[in-house]
Scaffold this motif. Structure first.
Motif, PDB file in Angstrom:
ATOM      1  N   ASP A 139      33.943   0.772 -35.575  1.00 31.46           N
ATOM      2  CA  ASP A 139      34.455  -0.039 -34.316  1.00 31.46           C
ATOM      3  C   ASP A 139      34.971  -1.166 -34.962  1.00 31.46           C
ATOM      4  N   ALA A 140      34.576  -1.893 -36.945  1.00 28.38           N
ATOM      5  CA  ALA A 140      35.190  -2.756 -37.616  1.00 28.38           C
ATOM      6  C   ALA A 140      36.871  -2.109 -37.855  1.00 28.38           C
TER       7      ALA A 140
ATOM      8  N   LYS B 163      25.485  10.873 -32.175  1.00 27.74           N
ATOM      9  CA  LYS B 163      24.891  11.712 -33.798  1.00 27.74           C
ATOM     10  C   LYS B 163      23.540  10.542 -33.616  1.00 27.74           C
ATOM     11  N   GLY B 164      24.170   8.945 -32.955  1.00 27.96           N
ATOM     12  CA  GLY B 164      23.580   7.850 -33.769  1.00 27.96           C
ATOM     13  C   GLY B 164      23.561   7.046 -34.877  1.00 27.96           C
ATOM     14  N   GLN B 165      24.238   7.722 -35.095  1.00 27.23           N
ATOM     15  CA  GLN B 165      24.722   6.965 -36.945  1.00 27.23           C
ATOM     16  C   GLN B 165      25.386   5.359 -36.514  1.00 27.23           C
ATOM     17  N   THR B 166      24.593   5.055 -36.775  1.00 25.66           N
ATOM     18  CA  THR B 166      25.456   3.498 -36.365  1.00 25.66           C
ATOM     19  C   THR B 166      25.877   2.820 -37.237  1.00 25.66           C
ATOM     20  N   GLY B 167      25.877   2.608 -38.561  1.00 23.07           N
ATOM     21  CA  GLY B 167      26.061   2.547 -39.563  1.00 23.07           C
ATOM     22  C   GLY B 167      27.356   3.076 -39.646  1.00 23.07           C
ATOM     23  N   ARG B 168      27.771   3.801 -39.696  1.00 23.17           N
ATOM     24  CA  ARG B 168      28.364   4.652 -39.673  1.00 23.17           C
ATOM     25  C   ARG B 168      30.158   4.597 -37.931  1.00 23.17           C
TER      26      ARG B 168
END
Length: 123
Positions: free
Chosen positions: A112-113, A102-107
Motif C-alpha cells: 500500500d505504501a 492471505k490476511g498478511q496485513t504487514g505485507r
C-alpha cells in the motif's frame, strides 16, 4: 533510466552519458530522421546498463551498490535501496491483493505504501 543515470557518481560514466545525450539531441535537431550508431554508448555505460539489468526485480530495481552484498532474497520492498516506477504498478497491485487475500496485513501495508508513493509521484 534517468533515475539510474541521476545517481551516477563515476565521472567517466557521467562523461559518456553526456556524450551520448548530445548525440541523441542532435538527432532531434536534424531535419531528417537519423539513427544513433551502435557504438554511441561507451564501455562504462554498457557495463552500467548490464549491471542495472542484472539487478532488475519483478516489481522495481535494487539500487544497492555492487560492493554492498545483500543476503536477503525477499526483503526488497522494505529496503531503502529498493525503488520502483509506474510500469511496475500492476505487479505491485497484484502482490498487494495477494497479501490482502492471505490476511498478511504487514505485507499488504508495505505494498500500500509503495503504491501510494507511486500515485503521489509527479507524472
Amino acid at each position: 533510466m534517468t533515475m539510474v543515470y541521476a545517481r551516477i557518481a563515476d565521472r567517466t560514466v557521467a562523461d559518456e552519458y553526456f556524450a551520448v545525450t548530445s548525440k541523441v539531441e542532435s538527432l532531434y535537431a536534424a531535419s531528417q530522421p537519423a539513427v544513433l550508431p551502435p557504438d554511441a554508448a561507451g564501455p562504462a555505460m554498457r557495463a552500467l546498463r548490464a549491471e542495472a539489468t542484472k539487478r532488475l526485480l519483478g516489481n522495481g530495481y535494487c539500487a544497492r551498490p555492487i560492493e554492498l552484498d545483500c543476503r536477503y532474497e525477499t526483503i526488497c520492498e522494505s529496503c531503502t535501496m529498493f525503488f520502483t516506477t509506474i510500469e511496475h504498478r500492476p505487479t505491485l497491485q497484484a502482490q498487494r491483493d495477494d497479501a490482502d487475500l492471505k490476511g498478511q496485513t504487514g505485507r499488504r501495508d508495505i505494498y500500500d505504501a509503495l503504491l501510494q508513493r507511486l500515485d503521489d509521484a509527479p507524472a
